[in-house]
Write an enzyme that holds these catalytic residues in place. Structure first.
Site, PDB file in Angstrom:
ATOM      1  N   SER A 160      36.582  -7.183  28.777  1.00  0.00           N
ATOM      2  CA  SER A 160      36.677  -8.120  27.653  1.00  0.00           C
ATOM      3  C   SER A 160      37.664  -7.569  26.634  1.00  0.00           C
ATOM      4  O   SER A 160      37.922  -6.354  26.590  1.00  0.00           O
ATOM      5  CB  SER A 160      35.303  -8.282  27.002  1.00  0.00           C
ATOM      6  OG  SER A 160      35.400  -8.978  25.789  1.00  0.00           O
ATOM      7  N   TYR A 173      27.257  -5.727  22.754  1.00  0.00           N
ATOM      8  CA  TYR A 173      28.146  -6.310  23.772  1.00  0.00           C
ATOM      9  C   TYR A 173      29.412  -5.459  23.904  1.00  0.00           C
ATOM     10  O   TYR A 173      29.826  -5.116  25.022  1.00  0.00           O
ATOM     11  CB  TYR A 173      28.500  -7.751  23.370  1.00  0.00           C
ATOM     12  CG  TYR A 173      29.427  -8.463  24.333  1.00  0.00           C
ATOM     13  CD1 TYR A 173      28.932  -9.109  25.467  1.00  0.00           C
ATOM     14  CD2 TYR A 173      30.798  -8.495  24.122  1.00  0.00           C
ATOM     15  CE1 TYR A 173      29.771  -9.761  26.351  1.00  0.00           C
ATOM     16  CE2 TYR A 173      31.658  -9.147  25.002  1.00  0.00           C
ATOM     17  CZ  TYR A 173      31.135  -9.790  26.108  1.00  0.00           C
ATOM     18  OH  TYR A 173      31.981 -10.433  26.985  1.00  0.00           O
TER      19      TYR A 173
END
Ligand code: NAP
Length: 269
Positions: A160, A173
């Site tokens: 990501s 996250y």
């Protein structure tokens, strides 16, 4: 249409975790269109059945058969929880027996939990760590045990933008995605000698179910468009080319890298 042979992956077998929807489903579609036999994974067999039907060729729930679709590859399903070690071991063994040896693994399954770090519970922390990081270790190790024995394989971990940068409310996250980047490099270090290339693909802000709350927040959405040199949210299709490259012989000497597909967001302030 002519394609350079270095990009030809027709006939390869690929497993994409978390491919009942969103990014995983789009990546699976790309692999099918490139002529791969693709195994869809998720926890919900019914969602997988529908996802397989969307791709035009259904392997039955729990995986019966598969039908080729012209030049496209065939589609199978394999429902298992990627955070559950014994289920992963049984799932990979079943896929290899039923579908064939895996050439390509895409560790895509993941989740988000947006909450202030001060309020983040122990259970929520373990859940996001298990889903985004431990899953890649469990599925990657199980697939690599077989790939190393065969002397070749491609593993792509879906990292990501948040493997590099973070904003308030998503620290857990970002911690999982930063660690996934390092797991990618570690897998590269351990398995390179066996002919396996392991890379990361780092999506920027992509419209999916996972980001729906952000897309629907007009202020946040405007911020994303303003912060992204491309001036828009990403689409799941934007990620396909990068995956096909990393899965192809064109990337046989590329390993341990994270390819960011983010409209340029990680490059600007
Ligand atoms: P999504 O729409 O929420 O889809 C997640 C997929 O993972 C679903 O198919 C889900 O199916 C599956 N899944 C979740 N937990 C699982 C488990 N324990 N075992 C097996 N399958 C599981 O998410 P997405 O937006 O497509 O994101 C996919 C990946 O891209 C994630 O790793 C995410 O972190 C990453 N990513 C997304 C963005 C973005 O902007 N969307 C940006 C950067 C990175 P079931 O619930 O049926 O199991």
């Amino acid at each position: 249409m002519t394609t350079h042979p270095l990009f030809d992956i027709a006939g390869r077998t690929a497993l994409v975790t978390g491919s009942s929807r969103g990014i995983g489903h789009a990546l699976a579609r790309g692999l099918v269109e490139a002529g791969c036999t693709v195994v869809l994974n998720g926890r919900d067999p019914r969602a997988l059945e529908k996802a397989a039907a969307d791709l035009g060729g259904v392997g039955g729930v729990g995986g019966v058969g598969a039908r080729g679709v012209g030049a496209r590859g065939a589609v199978h399903t394999a429902a298992f929880d990627v955070t559950d070690g014994p289920a992963v071991a049984a799932g990979i063994a079943d896929v290899e027996e039923r579908v064939g040896p895996l050439d390509i693994l895409v560790n895509n399954a993941g989740m988000q939990n947006r909450a202030p770090l001060l309020e983040f519970t122990d259970d929520a922390w373990r859940q996001i760590l298990d889903t985004n990081l431990t899953s890649a270790f469990l599925v990657g190790r199980e697939a690599a045990r077989r790939m190393t024995a065969r002397g070749h394989g491609k593993i792509v971990n879906i990292c990501s933008l948040q493997s590099e940068v973070v904003r308030p409310g998503i620290a857990p996250y970002a911690a999982t995605k930063g660690a996934l980047k390092m797991l990618t490099k570690g897998m590269c270090a351990d398995w390179g000698r066996y002919g396996i290339q392991v890379n990361g693909l780092g999506p920027g802000y992509i419209e999916t179910e996972l980001t729906r709350p952000l897309v629907e927040d007009e202020e946040f959405s405007a911020w994303v468009r303003g912060r992204t040199p491309a001036g828009r949210w990403g689409r799941t299709e934007d990620l396909i080319g990068a995956l096909l490259y990393l899965a192809s012989p064109a990337a046989d000497f590329v390993s341990g890298q994270v390819l960011y597909v983010d409209g340029g967001m990680t490059s600007v302030l």
